[in-house]
Design a protein around this motif. Structure first.
Motif, short mmCIF file in Angstrom:
data_model
loop_
_atom_site.label_atom_id
_atom_site.label_comp_id
_atom_site.label_asym_id
_atom_site.label_seq_id
_atom_site.Cartn_x
_atom_site.Cartn_y
_atom_site.Cartn_z
N GLU A 57 0.82 -1.20 0.00
CA GLU A 57 0.00 0.00 0.00
C GLU A 57 0.86 1.26 0.00
O GLU A 57 0.59 2.24 -0.71
N HIS A 58 1.94 1.22 0.80
CA HIS A 58 2.81 2.39 0.89
C HIS A 58 3.53 2.64 -0.44
O HIS A 58 3.66 3.79 -0.89
N ILE A 59 3.99 1.59 -1.08
CA ILE A 59 4.65 1.73 -2.38
C ILE A 59 3.67 2.30 -3.41
O ILE A 59 4.02 3.20 -4.19
N LEU A 60 2.45 1.80 -3.40
CA LEU A 60 1.46 2.26 -4.36
C LEU A 60 1.15 3.74 -4.16
O LEU A 60 1.08 4.51 -5.12
N ARG A 61 1.00 4.17 -2.90
CA ARG A 61 0.71 5.58 -2.63
C ARG A 61 1.88 6.48 -3.02
O ARG A 61 1.68 7.60 -3.49
#
Length: 645
Positions: free
Chosen positions: A605-609
């Protein structure tokens, strides 16, 4: 010609021939001053990437890589790639190499390079280090000598002054030392009765090699080489000399035993750089024609002085460009270590103290505190600042690849190794190498590193040739290395060897007073990059940043400011609502707040954001995440993250 055979490149040195360099077919070899070259030529007249020798279907070929001072084969400057033949002599700057297929093909070492044999029919008639064309200065040892009132009639005032003035103006437009030499020789032939002239470089083996030759007929084969005893006189005294053939004795009617092409007079003037003779200006006249005079000697001295001055300026200009870049890099590094707190001042004092030493440095600190910046600051303030610095993250590179990256490999060491590769330790000779996350290094790699730290040689992967280097190692970790030693995961002897000097970089929460300074620094940087108009922070924003614990330290603060500049309200000052803090779930959350989410899901999720924040600019996202671009690509593939259509 032997197109498919291994050839040899033999360096020529003062004491004889150097160690042969093997040229293996189906390979290429770069020559130059840069440590990344296959054959490093330590010569100030050599370019960083000077030439390349490669194997072709026709044999071994040498090509000039747009060098400043050119490549010469058998004293002919290359204008196109050249197929080398047996016994060809290659000159790069002052360095000489012989190309052969067998050691038996080497020529006998000359006694004195390009100088011709001694002769007894010339006598030195005048020595001087001054010229009436150069005004006396108080800095010269001979400042008290009287200046001449006028130029001799043989060389008129108008001609001498005009020629010297034109030379000064023309030399200002020269692009390299060879052009300077051509201009100087043109001036000599236009103002003296010399039949020919040359600028001779003083090579490392005490021989002389022509940088440029001029003759009145245009035939360089008519050039008459200088005499041994004249050159010894100039080299010993440092003065320019005029040597002349004795005139006929009218009483005995005896004439000197000469032929039409014998030299009747010659002049040699030294060309100095930093007080050392780097080259010589040589001019001569032939028997039966006008002899060179003391006036010509003074004119030659003036030309030599002007040549040396402009040559030195060109060298200093090149050095200033490099020094300027180094200073820029140093200022950039120093600007990143920002803070006025006692903790940061102690850190900077420690860096200053240890930078000038040869000690191995072990940097400790949490992730994101700026360990790499500390390593760069140590290198930039050390005597090794002009040498390379390489940075490797031991945790981000697989063991097999890390070994090749650090120690290099030989041709054929593994599948795809089509040529020899130089490792970072070899390339960083007399420089610095920074090994981040050294706690992740395998036991085998730890053993090889220990040998280097103990000043022992190492071998490239797949090779048995010992390589010895002088490299300063700066290591870093954010892991509990003492626990690794207790568990046997890290060598105890290596641990003690690294602990020569330990530098502890404080966490950001331990010097909170520096947060406003750091935030202002990052705001200025990102505002310039994006063109945004933010000019500071509100008191609420400063309070929010100082109260936050910053588990990601300075890196997290930098990312927060970049995010605020990109996504903030774009008012004159950033407010607390613009400072978005990403807090990961911890084990201390209540059961009502807890969500059963895996670490992988949180990371995905953090990479995507982050990718969405950078508009899918992967390199920028990798920088924000603090990982390599290749690591980000691997994680995207693992998590099945694809850019939306």
């Amino acid at each position: 010609m032997f197109p498919n055979r291994t050839a040899l490149l033999i360096p020529c040195k003062a004491e004889g021939y150097g160690e042969p360099i093997s040229l293996v077919p189906d390979a290429s070899f770069s020559l130059g001053r840069a440590l990344s070259c296959d054959i490093v030529v330590r010569d100030d007249l050599c370019s960083r990437k000077h030439a390349e020798i490669s194997h072709t279907n026709d044999g071994w070929q040498i090509a000039d890589l747009k060098s400043l001072n050119g490549v010469y084969v058998n004293e002919v400057r290359l204008i196109a790639p050249w197929i080398l033949g047996r016994r060809d002599e290659i000159r790069i700057g002052r360095s000489i190499f012989h190309f052969v297929y067998e050691m038996s093909e080497l020529p006998s070492m000359p006694d004195s390079g390009t100088l011709c044999d001694d002769a007894n029919d010339l006598t030195i008639t005048r020595r001087s280090e001054r010229s009436r064309f150069i005004p006396a200065t108080t800095n010269e040892h001979t400042a008290g000598m009287p200046a001449y009132a006028e130029i001799p009639q043989r060389l008129s005032n108008v001609k001498a002054i005009e020629r010297l003035y034109r030379l000064v103006m023309e030399m200002g437009t020269a692009n390299n030392v060879e052009e300077l030499a051509d201009l100087a020789l043109d001036a000599i032939l236009n103002a003296t009765p010399a039949e020919g002239a040359a600028v001779l470089l003083a090579a490392q083996n005490d021989s002389l090699h022509p940088l440029s030759i001029r003759t009145r007929t245009g035939d360089t084969k008519k050039y008459q080489k200088p005499l041994h005893f004249v050159m010894r006189e100039v080299a010993t005294t440092g003065q320019a000399v005029l040597a002349e053939e004795p005139k006929p004795d009218p009483d005995t009617e005896k004439t000197p035993k000469i032929t039409q092409e014998h030299v009747s007079s010659l002049i040699v003037a030294p060309l100095r750089m930093e007080g050392e003779i780097q080259a010589y200006l040589h001019l001569f006249s032939l028997s039966g024609r006008s002899r060179l005079s003391p006036d010509d000697l003074e004119f030659a001295i003036a030309v030599a002085r002007q040549f040396s001055t402009v040559w030195k300026q060109e060298m200093e200009k090149s050095g200033l460009i490099v020094e300027n870049q180094n200073l820029k890099n140093q200022l950039q590094i120093e600007s990143e270590i920002i803070g006025e707190s006692k903790a940061i001042q102690q850190l900077q004092e420690c860096i200053t103290r240890v930078a000038s030493t040869r000690a191995t440095i072990f940097i400790r600190g949490e992730s994101g505190v700026g360990k790499e910046l500390v390593a760069r600051a140590i290198h930039s303030q050390s005597p090794r600042r002009d040498r390379p610095m390489f940075i490797l993250n031991c945790a981000a590179i697989p063991e097999s690849l890390l070994e090749r990256e650090l120690f290099g490999h030989e041709k054929g060491a593994y599948t795809g190794a089509n040529e020899r590769g130089i490792g970072k330790f070899e390339a960083a000779d007399r420089g610095t190498i920074f090994l981040d996350e050294i706690g992740e290094m395998s036991p085998m790699m730890q053993a090889k590193l220990l040998r280097i730290l103990d000043s022992q040689p190492f071998e490239r992967v797949g090779g048995n040739t010992s390589v010895k280097v002088d490299v300063r190692v700066v290591a870093a970790t954010n892991r509990p290395i003492e626990e690794f030693v207790q568990e046997g995961r890290f060598r105890k002897d290596l641990y003690y060897r690294l602990q020569v000097v330990q530098i502890d970089v404080p966490a950001l929460r331990d010097h909170r007073d520096d947060i406003p300074l750091l935030a202002e620094h990052f705001l200025l940087r990102f505002s310039r990059e994006t063109g945004r108009a933010a000019r500071g922070f509100t008191a609420a924003a400063i309070r929010k940043m100082k109260e936050y614990s910053w588990p990601g330290n300075v890196r997290e603060l930098r990312n927060a400011i970049e995010r605020a500049v990109a996504l903030g309200s774009h008012t004159a000052k950033l407010d607390e609502n613009d400072i978005l803090l990403l807090q990961l779930p911890t084990g201390t959350t209540s059961s009502a707040e807890y969500a059963p989410v895996s670490i992988e899901a949180i990371e995905k999720e953090h990479i995507l954001r982050t990718l969405e924040h950078t508009q899918w600019h992967k390199s920028r996202a990798a920088e924000i995440l603090g990982i390599e671009r290749s690591t980000l690509d691997r994680k995207l593939k693992t998590y099945g993250i694809n850019k939306p259509e």
